[in-house]
Design a protein around this motif. Sequence first.
Motif, PDB file in Angstrom:
ATOM      1  N   VAL A  44       0.852  -1.195   0.000  1.00  0.00           N
ATOM      2  CA  VAL A  44       0.000   0.000   0.000  1.00  0.00           C
ATOM      3  C   VAL A  44       0.886   1.243   0.000  1.00  0.00           C
ATOM      4  CG1 VAL A  44      -1.823   1.273   1.192  1.00  0.00           C
ATOM      5  CG2 VAL A  44      -1.818  -1.230   1.230  1.00  0.00           C
ATOM      6  N   SER A  45       0.895   1.969  -1.103  1.00  0.00           N
ATOM      7  CA  SER A  45       1.698   3.189  -1.219  1.00  0.00           C
ATOM      8  C   SER A  45       0.856   4.402  -0.857  1.00  0.00           C
ATOM      9  CB  SER A  45       2.230   3.335  -2.648  1.00  0.00           C
ATOM     10  OG  SER A  45       1.157   3.495  -3.566  1.00  0.00           O
ATOM     11  N   SER A  46       1.521   5.507  -0.607  1.00  0.00           N
ATOM     12  CA  SER A  46       0.799   6.747  -0.275  1.00  0.00           C
ATOM     13  C   SER A  46      -0.039   7.209  -1.457  1.00  0.00           C
ATOM     14  CB  SER A  46       1.799   7.838   0.136  1.00  0.00           C
ATOM     15  OG  SER A  46       2.751   8.063  -0.901  1.00  0.00           O
ATOM     16  N   GLY A  47       0.470   7.014  -2.677  1.00  0.00           N
ATOM     17  CA  GLY A  47      -0.291   7.399  -3.862  1.00  0.00           C
ATOM     18  C   GLY A  47      -1.558   6.583  -4.019  1.00  0.00           C
ATOM     19  N   LEU A  48      -1.463   5.277  -3.785  1.00  0.00           N
ATOM     20  CA  LEU A  48      -2.640   4.413  -3.866  1.00  0.00           C
ATOM     21  C   LEU A  48      -3.652   4.779  -2.794  1.00  0.00           C
ATOM     22  CD1 LEU A  48      -4.076   1.840  -4.997  1.00  0.00           C
ATOM     23  CD2 LEU A  48      -2.822   0.556  -3.239  1.00  0.00           C
ATOM     24  N   LEU A  49      -3.168   5.027  -1.590  1.00  0.00           N
ATOM     25  CA  LEU A  49      -4.057   5.394  -0.491  1.00  0.00           C
ATOM     26  C   LEU A  49      -4.792   6.686  -0.798  1.00  0.00           C
ATOM     27  CD1 LEU A  49      -4.994   4.625   2.365  1.00  0.00           C
ATOM     28  CD2 LEU A  49      -3.090   5.973   3.259  1.00  0.00           C
ATOM     29  N   GLU A  50      -4.100   7.636  -1.379  1.00  0.00           N
ATOM     30  CA  GLU A  50      -4.717   8.917  -1.726  1.00  0.00           C
ATOM     31  C   GLU A  50      -5.786   8.723  -2.799  1.00  0.00           C
ATOM     32  OE1 GLU A  50      -5.332  13.001  -1.424  1.00  0.00           O
ATOM     33  OE2 GLU A  50      -4.032  11.715  -0.205  1.00  0.00           O
ATOM     34  N   ARG A  51      -5.569   7.808  -3.704  1.00  0.00           N
ATOM     35  CA  ARG A  51      -6.518   7.601  -4.806  1.00  0.00           C
ATOM     36  C   ARG A  51      -7.755   6.821  -4.373  1.00  0.00           C
ATOM     37  NH1 ARG A  51      -7.346   3.592  -8.382  1.00  0.00           N
ATOM     38  NH2 ARG A  51      -5.483   2.415  -7.758  1.00  0.00           N
ATOM     39  N   VAL A  52      -7.594   5.857  -3.472  1.00  0.00           N
ATOM     40  CA  VAL A  52      -8.695   4.972  -3.096  1.00  0.00           C
ATOM     41  C   VAL A  52      -9.531   5.532  -1.949  1.00  0.00           C
ATOM     42  CG1 VAL A  52      -9.266   2.675  -2.204  1.00  0.00           C
ATOM     43  CG2 VAL A  52      -7.488   2.936  -3.934  1.00  0.00           C
ATOM     44  N   GLN A  53      -8.916   6.257  -1.029  1.00  0.00           N
ATOM     45  CA  GLN A  53      -9.658   6.715   0.142  1.00  0.00           C
ATOM     46  C   GLN A  53     -10.787   7.674  -0.251  1.00  0.00           C
ATOM     47  OE1 GLN A  53      -7.217   8.922   2.858  1.00  0.00           O
ATOM     48  NE2 GLN A  53      -6.759  10.553   1.429  1.00  0.00           N
ATOM     49  N   PRO A  54     -11.844   7.753   0.560  1.00  0.00           N
ATOM     50  CA  PRO A  54     -12.946   8.671   0.265  1.00  0.00           C
ATOM     51  C   PRO A  54     -12.465  10.117   0.182  1.00  0.00           C
ATOM     52  CG  PRO A  54     -13.574   7.116   1.989  1.00  0.00           C
ATOM     53  CD  PRO A  54     -12.101   6.936   1.767  1.00  0.00           C
ATOM     54  N   LEU A  55     -13.199  10.920  -0.567  1.00  0.00           N
ATOM     55  CA  LEU A  55     -12.824  12.321  -0.744  1.00  0.00           C
ATOM     56  C   LEU A  55     -12.833  13.083   0.578  1.00  0.00           C
ATOM     57  CD1 LEU A  55     -14.766  13.107  -4.053  1.00  0.00           C
ATOM     58  CD2 LEU A  55     -12.305  12.776  -3.781  1.00  0.00           C
ATOM     59  N   GLY A 181      -1.503  -3.709  -3.793  1.00  0.00           N
ATOM     60  CA  GLY A 181      -1.800  -2.768  -2.712  1.00  0.00           C
ATOM     61  C   GLY A 181      -3.295  -2.610  -2.499  1.00  0.00           C
ATOM     62  N   GLU A 182      -4.056  -2.553  -3.586  1.00  0.00           N
ATOM     63  CA  GLU A 182      -5.516  -2.431  -3.437  1.00  0.00           C
ATOM     64  C   GLU A 182      -6.105  -3.709  -2.855  1.00  0.00           C
ATOM     65  OE1 GLU A 182      -9.411  -1.161  -6.104  1.00  0.00           O
ATOM     66  OE2 GLU A 182      -7.410  -0.440  -6.623  1.00  0.00           O
ATOM     67  N   LEU A 183      -5.529  -4.851  -3.202  1.00  0.00           N
ATOM     68  CA  LEU A 183      -5.958  -6.115  -2.604  1.00  0.00           C
ATOM     69  C   LEU A 183      -5.755  -6.081  -1.088  1.00  0.00           C
ATOM     70  CD1 LEU A 183      -6.915  -9.097  -3.129  1.00  0.00           C
ATOM     71  CD2 LEU A 183      -4.482  -9.685  -3.228  1.00  0.00           C
ATOM     72  N   GLN A 184      -4.628  -5.532  -0.659  1.00  0.00           N
ATOM     73  CA  GLN A 184      -4.356  -5.424   0.776  1.00  0.00           C
ATOM     74  C   GLN A 184      -5.231  -4.358   1.426  1.00  0.00           C
ATOM     75  OE1 GLN A 184      -0.043  -4.753   0.766  1.00  0.00           O
ATOM     76  NE2 GLN A 184       0.264  -6.831   1.511  1.00  0.00           N
ATOM     77  N   LEU A 185      -5.399  -3.234   0.761  1.00  0.00           N
ATOM     78  CA  LEU A 185      -6.161  -2.124   1.341  1.00  0.00           C
ATOM     79  C   LEU A 185      -7.627  -2.494   1.532  1.00  0.00           C
ATOM     80  CD1 LEU A 185      -6.074   0.781   2.341  1.00  0.00           C
ATOM     81  CD2 LEU A 185      -6.416   1.546  -0.012  1.00  0.00           C
ATOM     82  N   THR A 186      -8.223  -3.174   0.564  1.00  0.00           N
ATOM     83  CA  THR A 186      -9.611  -3.582   0.711  1.00  0.00           C
ATOM     84  C   THR A 186      -9.777  -4.562   1.869  1.00  0.00           C
ATOM     85  OG1 THR A 186      -9.226  -5.278  -0.993  1.00  0.00           O
ATOM     86  CG2 THR A 186     -10.232  -3.211  -1.706  1.00  0.00           C
TER      87      THR A 186
END
Length: 306
Positions: A44-55, A181-186
Amino acid sequence: GERVRVGVVYILFLIPTALRDLDSSLGPYPYESIKKWVSLSSHVSSGLLERVQPLDGKVSSVTQFCTKPPSNTMQGAFKEELPVKESTVAEGKSIPGGMFAGVGEFPSTVSESAGSEEQRPVMPDFKPKPEAALRFSEIPTQRYPKGSTPEQITHHSLDHSYTLDLMLEQSYGNCEGDLLGELQLTFVCFIIGHVYDAFEHWKLLVKLLCSCEEALVSHQSLFSSFITIMHFQLKEIPEDFFVDIVSRNNFLTTTLQTFFSCIEDSTTADKSLVKKGLQFRENLTKRYKWDFSTVPDEDAPAVVDT
């Protein structure tokens, strides 16, 4: 110069003292669980977290709704179907403590006709707040290339490598790490945040990755990391969690069985990947007593009476 040097020495002396004073107001970091956290979020990178997290920057286990007054059509329907005691609505009061209490301001009554005192309750129009939703990557619905022959369509319906390549290109810029990363984040959003939508998206990603055979060759490192991720994730959930209470089928056993079949059937996959996959299957069989040898009913050969 002397004054500056004295000031620097004072600051260097002050910092450790201030840190010690700060430590007394903080809780101890749970170092015994840091390895577990790293294993669940390593991609999970900071860029991925910024893109997936709610606005709005908040992850909520409860879907956030915005409400608006119902349409005239709904008003008419409620006038016909939901009669209410006249004493309750004659004064234009809302019904207290109902299922919508505290959800927002909306009209709880409507007039039956112009100039009439009789009123009836209505349902608000609920819509999820866009700014409160996790922004998952979309899994392509195009399962095969345009212009495919019937034989090719059948092939791509069984082997989802084309869909995986399309998703990597469209959603991740061909960055395999962001998919992992998205697999882990979900998974983390579901286990810690209790977000059911995250769990459903995690299942879709797992099913996609377990249904690829050709991609085992072109994305060897992706699937090697996928096995490692699944190994650590499955440690966090009970063995019967994925059992469907209606069909009694286990989502993971049926899905992983497809994955292990792809590994065994592949004649071009790297030997180290095949070995790792089969070791993972053996580990799951010993730990959870899952049977990966039984063919699911939908995959079993059909017996036709003649």
